[in-house]
Design a protein around this motif. Structure first.
Motif: not given
Length: 299
Positions: A88, A92-93, A95, A97, A139
Motif C-alpha cells: 500500500d 498504483e495497485r 491491495g 497479494y 503494485a
C-alpha cells in the motif's frame, strides 16, 4: 529499476555445509557475540533431516523469545498458510497479494542467490528468492515515493515473545527506494533449496546482503511505499547503536564492539580474524548509492 545483478560467486565460495551446520556449536562457545546474519550462496545438496534441524536451531526472532533456541522451539505455532502481503501507500495497485499469487508471478524470476553476509561471523549459504524490485513492479510504484517500509506479522496468540516489551511490536524495517530496487535486494522464499522454516522468517523475508542481519525482516505482511523515512524497530529502540542505514562499515564500530574484523563460519572460534569488507564486499555494486553521504553520521 537497476539492471540484473550478475552473481560472480561460485559453488567453491559457498560456506561448506558442514561449517554452516556446525555454527550452533561454534557460537555456543562465543561470549558477547553480536547477531549472526544468514546469507545466500551456491546451490547446495539438500540437507538430511537431522542436518536441517541443526541449521535451524540457532537464530534470532524475538517474537518467539530472546533465547537463540526459542524460535526453533516455538515458531511452529505460526500459521503460514494462507499468507498474504499488503502492498500500500504510494502504489498504483494497492491491495493484499496472496503468497501463491506472488509466487506464480515470480516463477520465472526466482533464482538461487549466492550472497555473503557478516555480523561477528561471515558465511556464504544459498537463498532462493526473487528481486524485491519485481514485487514492487506488481503494485506499481508511484512517482514521488522515496522509501519502502516493511512490517512483520503480529499474532500474540502464536508469538509468545510479543508478550514482553523487548521492542515496540510489530517489528518494522525500512529501506530507501533506490536500495530496495537494487538488484542485490531480494525477497527470500527458501534456503538450501528448501522452504524457509518458520523460525528463519517463513514464508517471505527480506535479504539485503550489504547490510547487517537485523535489516532482514522476517515473515513480511505489509510493504508500504512512502515519501518519508519510516521508523525501524532497532533504530527506534536504541538509536545510538542502530542507525537507519545499517550498512556494513568496518570504520564505524558498534558502541559495544568492533566491527572491523570477522571470523569465517567453519574455521573455529580461534580462527584468525580477517578484515571486514566495506559494504560486506559489495562496495563496487552499492557504494554509488551513498555518494556524498557522511557514513559515520548516516550509519
Amino acid at each position: 529499476m537497476a539492471g540484473r545483478w550478475i552473481n560472480d560467486l561460485t559453488r567453491a565460495d559457498a560456506t561448506p555445509e558442514a561449517g554452516f551446520l556446525n555454527r550452533r556449536q561454534i557460537m555456543a562457545g562465543m561470549a558477547g557475540a553480536g547477531l549472526v546474519a544468514m546469507a545466500g550462496g551456491a546451490r547446495a545438496t539438500t540437507p538430511e533431516p537431522d542436518d536441517w534441524d541443526v541449521i535451524t536451531q540457532y537464530n534470532n526472532y524475538y517474537e518467539f523469545g530472546t533465547g537463540k533456541d526459542d524460535p526453533a522451539e516455538k515458531a511452529h505455532r505460526l500459521t503460514t498458510e494462507p499468507w498474504s502481503v499488503t502492498i500500500d501507500g504510494m502504489v498504483e495497485r494497492p491491495g493484499a497479494y496472496g503468497f501463491d499469487e506472488i509466487m506464480q508471478a515470480m516463477t520465472m524470476e526466482e533464482r538461487i542467490y549466492r550472497f555473503r553476509c557478516v555480523e561477528a561471523w561471515s558465511m556464504v549459504v544459498p537463498w532462493n528468492g526473487f528481486e524485491l524490485a519485481d514485487l514492487l513492479d506488481m503494485a506499481g510504484v508511484k512517482e514521488g515515493a522515496k522509501y519502502v517500509a516493511f512490517e512483520t506479522v503480529l499474532r500474540p496468540d502464536e508469538m509468545p515473545g510479543v508478550r514482553f516489551p523487548v521492542l515496540d511490536w510489530p517489528y518494522v524495517e525500512g529501506l530507501r527506494l533506490d536500495e530496495a530496487v537494487h538488484p542485490l535486494t531480494i525477497m527470500a522464499t527458501g534456503i538450501y533449496d528448501r522452504p524457509i522454516p518458520n523460525q528463519n522468517g517463513a514464508p517471505l523475508r527480506l535479504v539485503v546482503p550489504w547490510k547487517y542481519g537485523f535489516k532482514s525482516i522476517k515473515s513480511v505482511v505489509r510493504i508500504t511505499l512512502t515519501d518519508t523515512q519510516p521508523p525501524t524497530s532497532w533504530n527506534t529502540s536504541n538509536p545510538r547503536e542502530y542507525g537507519f542505514y545499517s550498512n556494513v562499515n568496518p570504520e564505524v564500530d558498534h558502541p559495544r564492539w568492533s566491527q572491523a574484523s570477522e571470523r569465517t563460519i567453519g574455521g573455529g572460534f580461534f580462527a584468525k580474524r580477517k578484515p571486514t569488507l566495506m559494504f560486506n564486499g559489495y562496495e563496487s555494486e552499492v557504494a554509488a548509492l551513498y555518494e556524498g553521504m557522511d557514513l559515520r553520521e548516516h550509519f
